[in-house]
Design a protein around this motif. Sequence first.
Motif, short mmCIF file in Angstrom:
data_model
loop_
_atom_site.label_atom_id
_atom_site.label_comp_id
_atom_site.label_asym_id
_atom_site.label_seq_id
_atom_site.Cartn_x
_atom_site.Cartn_y
_atom_site.Cartn_z
N ALA A 573 0.73 -1.15 -0.15
CA ALA A 573 -0.01 0.02 0.00
C ALA A 573 0.79 1.42 0.00
O ALA A 573 0.52 2.29 -0.54
CB ALA A 573 -0.92 -0.17 1.30
N ALA A 574 2.10 1.33 0.60
CA ALA A 574 2.84 2.26 0.59
C ALA A 574 3.62 2.53 -0.78
O ALA A 574 3.63 3.80 -1.17
CB ALA A 574 4.06 2.27 1.65
N VAL A 575 3.80 1.32 -1.23
CA VAL A 575 4.34 1.46 -2.68
C VAL A 575 3.39 2.06 -3.61
O VAL A 575 3.49 3.05 -4.51
CB VAL A 575 4.87 0.23 -3.30
CG1 VAL A 575 4.80 0.28 -5.01
CG2 VAL A 575 5.89 -0.49 -2.52
N ARG A 576 2.15 1.88 -3.41
CA ARG A 576 1.02 2.50 -4.30
C ARG A 576 0.87 3.84 -4.09
O ARG A 576 0.71 4.90 -4.99
CB ARG A 576 -0.34 1.75 -3.73
CG ARG A 576 -1.68 2.33 -4.88
CD ARG A 576 -2.84 1.56 -4.51
NE ARG A 576 -3.48 1.80 -2.98
CZ ARG A 576 -4.71 1.57 -2.64
NH1 ARG A 576 -5.40 0.88 -3.31
NH2 ARG A 576 -4.81 1.88 -1.33
N GLN A 577 1.18 4.31 -2.81
CA GLN A 577 0.79 5.62 -2.46
C GLN A 577 1.97 6.63 -3.05
O GLN A 577 1.67 7.50 -3.47
CB GLN A 577 0.78 5.95 -0.82
CG GLN A 577 0.34 7.33 -0.47
CD GLN A 577 -0.79 8.02 -0.92
OE1 GLN A 577 -1.87 7.17 -0.32
NE2 GLN A 577 -0.72 8.99 -1.66
N VAL A 578 3.03 6.21 -3.07
CA VAL A 578 4.35 6.88 -3.42
C VAL A 578 4.04 6.79 -5.30
O VAL A 578 4.54 7.80 -5.68
CB VAL A 578 5.64 6.20 -3.19
CG1 VAL A 578 6.61 6.72 -3.72
CG2 VAL A 578 5.58 6.18 -1.54
N ILE A 579 3.78 5.59 -5.81
CA ILE A 579 3.36 5.92 -7.20
C ILE A 579 2.41 6.91 -7.35
O ILE A 579 2.70 7.58 -8.52
CB ILE A 579 2.96 4.47 -7.72
CG1 ILE A 579 4.04 3.43 -7.76
CG2 ILE A 579 2.41 4.63 -9.00
CD1 ILE A 579 3.82 2.07 -8.19
N ARG A 580 1.38 7.15 -7.00
CA ARG A 580 0.43 7.84 -6.95
C ARG A 580 0.76 9.32 -6.71
O ARG A 580 0.66 10.14 -7.76
CB ARG A 580 -0.79 7.68 -5.95
CG ARG A 580 -1.64 6.51 -6.23
CD ARG A 580 -2.87 6.47 -5.07
NE ARG A 580 -3.83 5.24 -5.53
CZ ARG A 580 -4.74 5.05 -4.52
NH1 ARG A 580 -5.13 5.74 -3.50
NH2 ARG A 580 -5.71 4.12 -4.99
N ASN A 581 1.74 9.58 -5.77
CA ASN A 581 2.23 10.84 -5.69
C ASN A 581 3.20 11.30 -6.59
O ASN A 581 3.14 12.52 -7.13
CB ASN A 581 2.96 10.85 -4.24
CG ASN A 581 2.23 10.81 -3.05
OD1 ASN A 581 0.88 10.65 -3.07
ND2 ASN A 581 2.57 10.92 -1.78
N GLY A 582 4.08 10.18 -7.04
CA GLY A 582 4.99 10.55 -8.40
C GLY A 582 4.24 10.82 -9.46
O GLY A 582 4.62 11.58 -10.17
N MET A 583 3.34 10.05 -9.93
CA MET A 583 2.49 10.14 -11.26
C MET A 583 1.66 11.53 -11.30
O MET A 583 1.54 11.97 -12.13
CB MET A 583 1.69 9.03 -11.41
CG MET A 583 2.60 7.72 -11.80
SD MET A 583 3.29 7.41 -13.12
CE MET A 583 2.55 6.21 -13.84
N ALA A 584 1.34 11.88 -10.05
CA ALA A 584 0.52 13.22 -10.26
C ALA A 584 1.44 14.34 -10.48
O ALA A 584 1.09 15.21 -11.06
CB ALA A 584 -0.01 13.29 -8.63
#
Length: 594
Positions: A573-584
């Motif tokens: 879930a932490a990986v998912r969050q960081v991917i979201r932040n970076g892709m944003a």
Amino acid sequence: MSQDLKYHLAELMRAALRSVAPAEVASSEIHIERPKQATHGDFSCNLAMQLARSLKRNPRQLAELLLAELPKSELLSSAEIAGAGFINFHLHPTARLEAVRSALEDGPAFGRSSAGSKEKVLVEFVSANPTGPLHVGHGRGAAYGDSLGKLLAFAGWDVTSEYYVNDAGRQMDILALSTWLRYLELAGEESDTDEAIVFPSNAYKGSYVTEMARQLLAARGPRFLRPAASAIAGTPGLPDAERTDAEAAQQREAHLDALIANAKHLLAGDWKYVHDHVLTEQLADCRSDLEESGVHFDVWFSEQSLFETGLVARCVEQLDRAGHLYRQNGARWFRSTAFGDEKDRVVQRENGQYTYFASDIAYHVNKYERGFQRIINVWGADHHGYIARVKGAVAALGLDAQRLDVALVQFAILYRSGRKAQMSTRSGEFVTLRTLREDVGNDACRFFYVLRKSDQHLDFDLDLAKSQSNENPVYYIQYAHARVCSLLALWGGDPETLAGADLGHLDGPHELALAARLGQFPETVETAAGELAPHLIAFYLKDLAGEFHSYYNAERMLVDEPALRDARLALAAAVRQVIRNGMAILGVSCPESM
């Protein structure tokens, strides 16, 4: 978090330094960096090599002394000397895993920084002449500029994005003329000599010009018809075969200018209607295209306003009073060679008209007058030679040229079926940004455009951009995100509870490596913002996705033991969050299923 770790390690090294060096040396700046290879530890310090000469010691021996005096820390599992005198630090697993909890607790704010200190920064980008649809070359500047603005805002700057509308120059006159001539063709107008109108080879020829001519005909009927021979009469002849290429090009441009002058005379007040119509149509198309690409501008700034407010004239007069201008052949020249330019530049022609450079000077003065503490121009790489003259003019007007940064963006070359597409706006033979987005999708456009450093050439591989494979970086990253979403859906629990999971169960090499990679995100943001380099975020996300896929393929996630399952899901879930932040930051979406 990683910045806090760096500070902690620097303080440990300073304590050690005080034990082995005089007080004046102990205040030296201490650099803690990430080693290039993970096997060399989580962080590294070159202090021993930095001070070896001043302390008259062998670097490795000095490193041994420092290491012996290094205070104990619960964040460190070990420290060792490598090479000529590097000190490498290995974090304790609990220190690495803290990034997992921080990512889950901070959510969309994880990685945000205060490095910018809310400093007001203006990012001006795209700013293409509104003379036709945006092409794939403009698309790279749009993706880079928008990602840069988002990156700077994420890193703590107060960002304003701006598009400079060149609505006062010759190119808009050429577009208006091109549209009127197409209008005459559609209306069946012929010259007094019964010869059809010859459309200039250096006018704008795209189908969008004909469409705007149809709009004029539908809206005003025959109102804009004038004897076509009058529009052609008195213009210089077209070049003959005996002229050199340079002479022929010069004569074609003179022919075009004469046509514009005659059209303005013939149409009188109606010329403004034609001019404003084509400007409005092309700006609306440009704005729509950019919005559909996910690019939003806070300000659309009109070049014409610089003339209407008198700022262009004021800047030129100020340069003149300060002794930075001289007259030659009736024109006024700026002594830009005094500021590192290759030659002096005209700011006012002999006919009294101001040049593009004059309005650019005024535009930059306006940016300073609006109170921006930092000004960033995103220009095409072909404008490299323009930097010295603009910065020179800013300095000549008593402004701080150090506040002005120019980020250059190289051309993007699109390959379709192995052939390079042409992108000339006047000829109409170009691939539009809209066409590219329809072909490969907006996400692929945005990501591929920022996948290389902005000043490097970019070959846009359409086949790769559309492929669903590990070789396609945007697909690879989005697939990692979708995999986590699928895992959490199968689990069926509340993801918010994972922040409280016992992370002590994560002790495998893949898990600790993945946690360490998460911890690098905040410093990657700061580094990328400092270097105006959003491509570093793209690189980081590729690496993060790669490590997650390796972990996913190596371990079962939904194991029977609840504590271990929740710990692994928390990491995912932490990986998912960081991917979201970076892709944003990059303006790319994160689908939950693929």
